[in-house]
Design a protein around this motif. Structure first.
Motif, PDB file in Angstrom:
ATOM      1  N   THR A  65       0.824  -1.202   0.000  1.00  0.00           N
ATOM      2  CA  THR A  65       0.000   0.000   0.000  1.00  0.00           C
ATOM      3  C   THR A  65       0.856   1.248   0.000  1.00  0.00           C
ATOM      4  O   THR A  65       0.587   2.201  -0.748  1.00  0.00           O
ATOM      5  CB  THR A  65      -0.928   0.012   1.227  1.00  0.00           C
ATOM      6  OG1 THR A  65      -1.787  -1.118   1.176  1.00  0.00           O
ATOM      7  CG2 THR A  65      -1.770   1.283   1.252  1.00  0.00           C
ATOM      8  N   ALA A 119       0.718   3.722  -3.227  1.00  0.00           N
ATOM      9  CA  ALA A 119       0.186   5.067  -3.002  1.00  0.00           C
ATOM     10  C   ALA A 119       1.232   6.134  -3.295  1.00  0.00           C
ATOM     11  O   ALA A 119       0.935   7.167  -3.909  1.00  0.00           O
ATOM     12  CB  ALA A 119      -0.317   5.201  -1.573  1.00  0.00           C
ATOM     13  N   THR A 154       0.961   8.787  -6.462  1.00  0.00           N
ATOM     14  CA  THR A 154       0.992  10.233  -6.232  1.00  0.00           C
ATOM     15  C   THR A 154       1.951  10.925  -7.185  1.00  0.00           C
ATOM     16  O   THR A 154       1.625  11.965  -7.787  1.00  0.00           O
ATOM     17  CB  THR A 154       1.401  10.526  -4.777  1.00  0.00           C
ATOM     18  OG1 THR A 154       0.464   9.915  -3.891  1.00  0.00           O
ATOM     19  CG2 THR A 154       1.440  12.029  -4.509  1.00  0.00           C
ATOM     20  N   ALA A 179      -2.028   6.285   3.534  1.00  0.00           N
ATOM     21  CA  ALA A 179      -2.710   5.145   2.895  1.00  0.00           C
ATOM     22  C   ALA A 179      -2.377   3.840   3.594  1.00  0.00           C
ATOM     23  O   ALA A 179      -3.257   2.994   3.824  1.00  0.00           O
ATOM     24  CB  ALA A 179      -2.313   5.077   1.423  1.00  0.00           C
TER      25      ALA A 179
END
Length: 300
Positions: free
Chosen positions: A37, A41, A45, A78
């Motif tokens: 994760t 994430a 981004t 996240a």
């Protein structure tokens, strides 16, 4: 006084047959979920901002430091969000260990503790003549903050919430403390200029992060302490962090004094592998764990 750390006792961690096996399997599931994760994430981004291309997880260094700091913050949020959802599903409980209300206060306190511990270590090295501390040009603080946040968020989430907590549920608190400390020290043996003594120094300090987690029942102070320690060492004092020289430097530069034994100065691994770090880390761990014991935070 009572234990504050919530170990979980339902679904994957419910009492009964094969509880230890189920706890270890749950540990693996949580660890994979957290790491994946964070990486997904953070990369997403940077890709959304048009700052990342190529294979996943391989070209982040090409992005500006400020953008990578933002990506690390998003990745950390996240990761903890997915951890919370996983705990709700796999343990049928709310993850109080990442409760938001005390977050700011405990993160700030942890940062202050980590910075203060490192300042004490550096003061010993400098006053004993084992290290030279000089003024230097200040480079980007965003890169140092990114490194500190990333290492603290990932390592403390894994070491405290995933590994220590589930091992405690499976085998008891003291085996979990010892196993987590040994794992933390062992993982750093692959870093540049690593040594067995350096690993022992890191193992000695594991009681600080564990103790803060035990005393609060939450991970925030441990994350703050880890980030404050690394930021002070890498940016403020301009030294290698666990053998890695990837931190941008702040107002100071630190290097081993000429002719001083590596055990005293830390050598290329940095001050974390010095006698000063060993003594201060042991003292900090003893204080934190003694407080935890006296307050009944290690109840079965």
């Amino acid at each position: 006084m009572t234990q504050l750390v919530e170990l979980g006792s339902e679904r994957w961690l419910k009492p009964g047959r094969y509880r230890r096996v189920r706890a270890l399997a749950w540990l693996a599931v949580l660890a994979v979920l957290c790491v994946l994760t964070f990486n997904i994430a953070a990369d997403t981004t940077l890709r959304a901002a048009g700052l990342l291309s190529g294979e996943p997880f391989t070209t982040r260094a090409a992005a500006p430091s400020g953008a990578r700091l933002a990506a690390v913050l998003v990745g950390s949020i996240a990761m903890l969000g997915v951890y919370s959802l996983a705990v709700r599903w796999g343990e049928a409980r709310v993850a109080a260990e990442i409760g938001l209300k005390p977050m700011a206060k405990e993160l700030s306190a942890g940062i202050a503790i980590g910075g203060a511990i490192m300042a004490i270590i550096m003061a010993i090295l400098w006053s004993a003549g084992w290290a030279v501390i000089e003024a230097g040009p200040v480079t980007g603080v965003a890169e140092a903050a990114k490194q500190a946040v990333q290492s603290a968020a990932i390592e403390e989430t894994l070491m405290r919430l995933v590994i220590f907590r589930t091992l405690w549920r499976a085998f008891g608190v003291w085996p979990a403390l010892v196993a987590t400390a040994l794992l933390f020290g062992g993982l750093h043996l692959s870093n540049p200029d690593a040594s067995l003594f350096g690993a022992i120094c890191l193992i000695a300090g594991e009681g600080i992060g564990a103790g803060l987690y035990l005393l609060t029942g939450r991970v925030w102070m441990s994350i703050g302490m880890h980030a404050g320690w690394n930021f002070a060492l890498g940016w403020v004092f301009g030294s290698a962090v666990s053998g890695l020289d990837s931190f941008a430097s702040g107002p100071l530069r630190t290097h081993p004094a000429e002719g001083v034994a590596t055990l005293l100065s830390g050598g290329g691994f940095g001050p974390e592998a010095s006698v000063a770090a060993l003594v201060v880390s042991l003292a900090g761990s003893a204080i934190c764990l003694t407080l935890a014991v006296r307050k009944g935070r290690l109840a079965a």
